[in-house]
Write a protein that holds these residues in place. Sequence first.
Motif, short mmCIF file in Angstrom:
data_model
loop_
_atom_site.label_atom_id
_atom_site.label_comp_id
_atom_site.label_asym_id
_atom_site.label_seq_id
_atom_site.Cartn_x
_atom_site.Cartn_y
_atom_site.Cartn_z
N TYR A 9 0.82 -1.22 0.00
CA TYR A 9 0.00 0.00 0.00
C TYR A 9 0.85 1.27 0.00
O TYR A 9 0.34 2.35 0.29
CB TYR A 9 -0.94 0.00 1.21
N GLY A 10 2.11 1.12 -0.39
CA GLY A 10 3.01 2.27 -0.38
C GLY A 10 2.96 3.09 -1.65
O GLY A 10 3.99 3.58 -2.14
N ASN A 11 1.77 3.25 -2.20
CA ASN A 11 1.58 4.04 -3.41
C ASN A 11 0.19 4.64 -3.38
O ASN A 11 -0.71 4.14 -2.71
CB ASN A 11 1.79 3.17 -4.65
N ASP A 12 0.00 5.73 -4.11
CA ASP A 12 -1.27 6.46 -4.07
C ASP A 12 -2.45 5.61 -4.52
O ASP A 12 -3.54 5.67 -3.95
CB ASP A 12 -1.19 7.71 -4.94
N LEU A 13 -2.24 4.80 -5.58
CA LEU A 13 -3.34 4.03 -6.13
C LEU A 13 -3.88 3.04 -5.10
O LEU A 13 -5.09 3.00 -4.84
CB LEU A 13 -2.88 3.31 -7.40
N ALA A 14 -3.01 2.24 -4.53
CA ALA A 14 -3.45 1.24 -3.55
C ALA A 14 -4.04 1.88 -2.31
O ALA A 14 -5.05 1.41 -1.76
CB ALA A 14 -2.27 0.34 -3.17
N GLU A 15 -3.44 2.96 -1.87
CA GLU A 15 -3.94 3.66 -0.68
C GLU A 15 -5.34 4.22 -0.94
O GLU A 15 -6.22 4.15 -0.09
CB GLU A 15 -2.98 4.77 -0.29
N SER A 42 -10.76 -0.01 -14.03
CA SER A 42 -10.49 0.03 -15.47
C SER A 42 -10.86 1.38 -16.08
O SER A 42 -10.23 1.84 -17.03
CB SER A 42 -11.27 -1.08 -16.18
N LYS A 43 -11.88 2.00 -15.53
CA LYS A 43 -12.33 3.30 -16.02
C LYS A 43 -11.45 4.44 -15.53
O LYS A 43 -11.14 5.37 -16.28
CB LYS A 43 -13.77 3.53 -15.59
N GLU A 44 -11.03 4.37 -14.26
CA GLU A 44 -10.34 5.50 -13.63
C GLU A 44 -8.82 5.44 -13.71
O GLU A 44 -8.15 6.46 -13.55
CB GLU A 44 -10.76 5.59 -12.16
N TYR A 45 -8.27 4.26 -13.97
CA TYR A 45 -6.81 4.11 -13.99
C TYR A 45 -6.38 3.47 -15.30
O TYR A 45 -7.18 2.86 -16.03
CB TYR A 45 -6.34 3.26 -12.81
N ASP A 46 -5.10 3.59 -15.59
CA ASP A 46 -4.56 3.05 -16.83
C ASP A 46 -3.94 1.68 -16.54
O ASP A 46 -2.77 1.58 -16.16
CB ASP A 46 -3.51 4.01 -17.40
N LEU A 47 -4.72 0.63 -16.74
CA LEU A 47 -4.22 -0.71 -16.43
C LEU A 47 -3.30 -1.25 -17.51
O LEU A 47 -2.76 -2.36 -17.37
CB LEU A 47 -5.40 -1.67 -16.19
N SER A 48 -3.12 -0.49 -18.59
CA SER A 48 -2.08 -0.86 -19.56
C SER A 48 -0.70 -0.48 -19.03
O SER A 48 0.33 -0.96 -19.54
CB SER A 48 -2.32 -0.18 -20.91
N ASP A 49 -0.68 0.39 -18.03
CA ASP A 49 0.56 0.73 -17.32
C ASP A 49 0.82 -0.38 -16.31
O ASP A 49 0.05 -0.59 -15.37
CB ASP A 49 0.38 2.07 -16.61
N GLU A 50 1.90 -1.12 -16.48
CA GLU A 50 2.13 -2.30 -15.65
C GLU A 50 2.33 -1.94 -14.18
O GLU A 50 2.02 -2.76 -13.30
CB GLU A 50 3.33 -3.09 -16.16
N TYR A 51 2.77 -0.73 -13.89
CA TYR A 51 2.96 -0.34 -12.49
C TYR A 51 1.61 -0.10 -11.82
O TYR A 51 1.39 -0.53 -10.67
CB TYR A 51 3.86 0.89 -12.41
N GLU A 52 0.72 0.57 -12.53
CA GLU A 52 -0.61 0.78 -11.96
C GLU A 52 -1.35 -0.56 -11.86
O GLU A 52 -2.08 -0.81 -10.88
CB GLU A 52 -1.41 1.77 -12.81
N LEU A 53 -1.18 -1.42 -12.84
CA LEU A 53 -1.80 -2.74 -12.80
C LEU A 53 -1.35 -3.52 -11.57
O LEU A 53 -2.17 -4.10 -10.84
CB LEU A 53 -1.46 -3.52 -14.07
N CYS A 54 -0.04 -3.53 -11.32
CA CYS A 54 0.48 -4.28 -10.18
C CYS A 54 0.03 -3.68 -8.85
O CYS A 54 -0.34 -4.43 -7.93
CB CYS A 54 2.01 -4.33 -10.23
#
Length: 297
Positions: A9-15, A42-54
Amino acid sequence: MGVFSPTIYGNDLAEDLKGEYSVAFAYYDVEKAVEEIEKYVSKEYDLSDEYELCDYVYSLADFMWKRGILTEAVKQRALYLIDNNVAIEEWKLAGKKELNARLKVLRELKERLLSPLPPKKKISIKFYTKPIFEIGDAVAIKLKTLDKIYNPDTNSYLKKISQEEFKSYHDKYIVLLKADDVISYTSCIVPEAKDIWPYFKIYKKVFDKIPTIDELKKIDFVEAKVDLYDTKPCSLFMTEGSISYFKKRDYVIVGTDKRISGNWSHNGILNFSVNKEWGNFDSEVLAYIRENKGRKK
């Protein structure tokens, strides 16, 4: 999205998503919750970005495992990303120390996901979805000053009272008038899940006993500057929408006072749950009542 530590959870997305996970699983069954979470992410984030996906998949898998509801599909999705070292290149560029810390986190996550699920836990949301009291309710509550120090925190520029006088207010009454509600948070995944905080006006008097509604209607309300830098006085104060705070102060609904209109230009916070050296509810509310003139009728 920002990263501030190698933890799950050390990133903005997960938090940001953690609270949404709680709401989704509290309102829906597991399969439906995962489906709605996936639609939103899927709508709010770019899941083609592997970092955001992970960041998304790891946090969801971790959240579900810890609550005993991890599905095989979410588990395998996370394990695939870990085993294939997806989104690890930037950690390599960050240096050996940061890379090793991230790899350790991922090893521990994999071990956790492959281990037996813990018992299923009930998931509850940590906010209040139903209003407390009716608009116009005059609610008497007791002051609790015996074991506290007079320290009005943000109102430290106001004249102090002695500790002896402060303690003398113990178990005396103040009265709050329910004026409105504010929605402080609305879930993006479950829009009907809203955190509702009540707004109150404060009668400008401390009472030895519970007053009658006729007595209250003759008393003005506090208008106060929440801190030294405010340019406009505050006439409404809010707190979390938990009835438990009022129960602890032996609340009594005195009656109905319809003087709830006005120009509400600023809102202060009264938090019953805070009792620290740097401030507490009783100090705050007494500072407002004692040191500020009431609203003109």
